[in-house]
Design a protein around this motif. Structure first.
Motif, mmCIF file in Angstrom:
data_model
loop_
_atom_site.group_PDB
_atom_site.id
_atom_site.type_symbol
_atom_site.label_atom_id
_atom_site.label_comp_id
_atom_site.label_asym_id
_atom_site.label_seq_id
_atom_site.Cartn_x
_atom_site.Cartn_y
_atom_site.Cartn_z
ATOM 1 N N ASN A 267 3.315 8.926 6.830
ATOM 2 C CA ASN A 267 3.135 9.439 5.145
ATOM 3 C C ASN A 267 3.618 10.830 5.141
ATOM 4 O O ASN A 267 3.004 11.598 4.523
ATOM 5 C CB ASN A 267 1.406 9.432 5.345
ATOM 6 N N ASP B 108 5.270 3.799 3.914
ATOM 7 C CA ASP B 108 5.114 5.018 4.043
ATOM 8 C C ASP B 108 4.308 5.455 5.267
ATOM 9 O O ASP B 108 4.451 6.437 6.103
ATOM 10 C CB ASP B 108 4.696 5.773 2.836
ATOM 11 N N ALA B 109 2.941 4.518 5.480
ATOM 12 C CA ALA B 109 2.177 4.731 6.514
ATOM 13 C C ALA B 109 2.983 4.575 7.852
ATOM 14 O O ALA B 109 2.442 5.280 8.919
ATOM 15 C CB ALA B 109 0.946 3.920 6.214
ATOM 16 N N ALA C 245 6.721 3.964 -1.623
ATOM 17 C CA ALA C 245 5.590 3.591 -2.411
ATOM 18 C C ALA C 245 6.310 3.742 -3.960
ATOM 19 O O ALA C 245 5.930 2.832 -4.667
ATOM 20 C CB ALA C 245 4.106 4.102 -2.455
ATOM 21 N N ASP C 246 6.734 4.801 -4.447
ATOM 22 C CA ASP C 246 7.548 5.201 -5.516
ATOM 23 C C ASP C 246 8.430 3.944 -5.843
ATOM 24 O O ASP C 246 8.406 3.635 -6.953
ATOM 25 C CB ASP C 246 7.775 6.414 -5.714
ATOM 26 N N SER D 193 6.146 11.129 3.163
ATOM 27 C CA SER D 193 6.445 11.030 1.514
ATOM 28 C C SER D 193 5.852 9.728 1.140
ATOM 29 O O SER D 193 5.240 9.211 1.623
ATOM 30 C CB SER D 193 8.061 11.097 1.342
ATOM 31 N N THR D 194 6.026 9.583 -0.549
ATOM 32 C CA THR D 194 5.670 8.554 -1.085
ATOM 33 C C THR D 194 6.739 7.785 -1.572
ATOM 34 O O THR D 194 6.900 7.040 -2.408
ATOM 35 C CB THR D 194 4.465 9.021 -2.137
ATOM 36 N N ALA E 113 3.854 -1.062 -5.196
ATOM 37 C CA ALA E 113 3.330 0.298 -4.474
ATOM 38 C C ALA E 113 2.514 0.085 -3.186
ATOM 39 O O ALA E 113 2.712 0.780 -2.128
ATOM 40 C CB ALA E 113 2.499 0.838 -5.530
ATOM 41 N N GLY F 153 4.832 -0.618 -0.593
ATOM 42 C CA GLY F 153 5.494 0.728 -0.368
ATOM 43 C C GLY F 153 4.592 1.854 0.539
ATOM 44 O O GLY F 153 5.043 2.303 1.454
ATOM 45 N N SER F 154 3.534 1.341 0.286
ATOM 46 C CA SER F 154 2.458 2.284 0.639
ATOM 47 C C SER F 154 2.387 2.177 2.253
ATOM 48 O O SER F 154 2.214 2.852 3.317
ATOM 49 C CB SER F 154 1.100 2.284 0.340
ATOM 50 N N ARG G 277 6.982 0.623 -6.361
ATOM 51 C CA ARG G 277 6.389 0.544 -8.096
ATOM 52 C C ARG G 277 7.370 0.135 -8.778
ATOM 53 O O ARG G 277 7.109 -0.585 -9.771
ATOM 54 C CB ARG G 277 5.291 1.739 -8.095
#
Length: 70
Positions: free
Chosen positions: A39, A34-35, A45-46, A41-42, A27, A30-31, A49
């Motif tokens: 950002n 995403d950043a 990160a999803d 969506s997530t 996660a 993935g974050s 995870r």
């Protein structure tokens, strides 16, 4: 190599420290993705995870087979 029965698989499935740690690592990575994409969506990160948790669950099963469930 020992083949696990259903009870043994359920005992280690997603409930252990390896799965939790790997899910958090995935996660986190993935974050960052995403950043980098603003950002919006997530999704990364999803996905990270879920992938990390799956890898952690495999590690838990192998660890359980080799060293026994404590």
């Amino acid at each position: 190599m020992k083949e696990l029965n259903l009870v043994e698989v359920e005992q280690v499935s997603g409930a252990g420290a390896f799965a939790d740690a790997a899910a958090n690592l995935g996660a986190g990575i993935g974050s960052i993705v995403d950043a980098a994409h603003g950002n919006v969506s997530t999704a990364a990160a999803d996905a990270g995870r879920k992938l990390g948790q799956g890898i952690g669950e495999v590690v838990e099963v192998v660890h359980g087979v080799l060293f026994g469930k404590h």
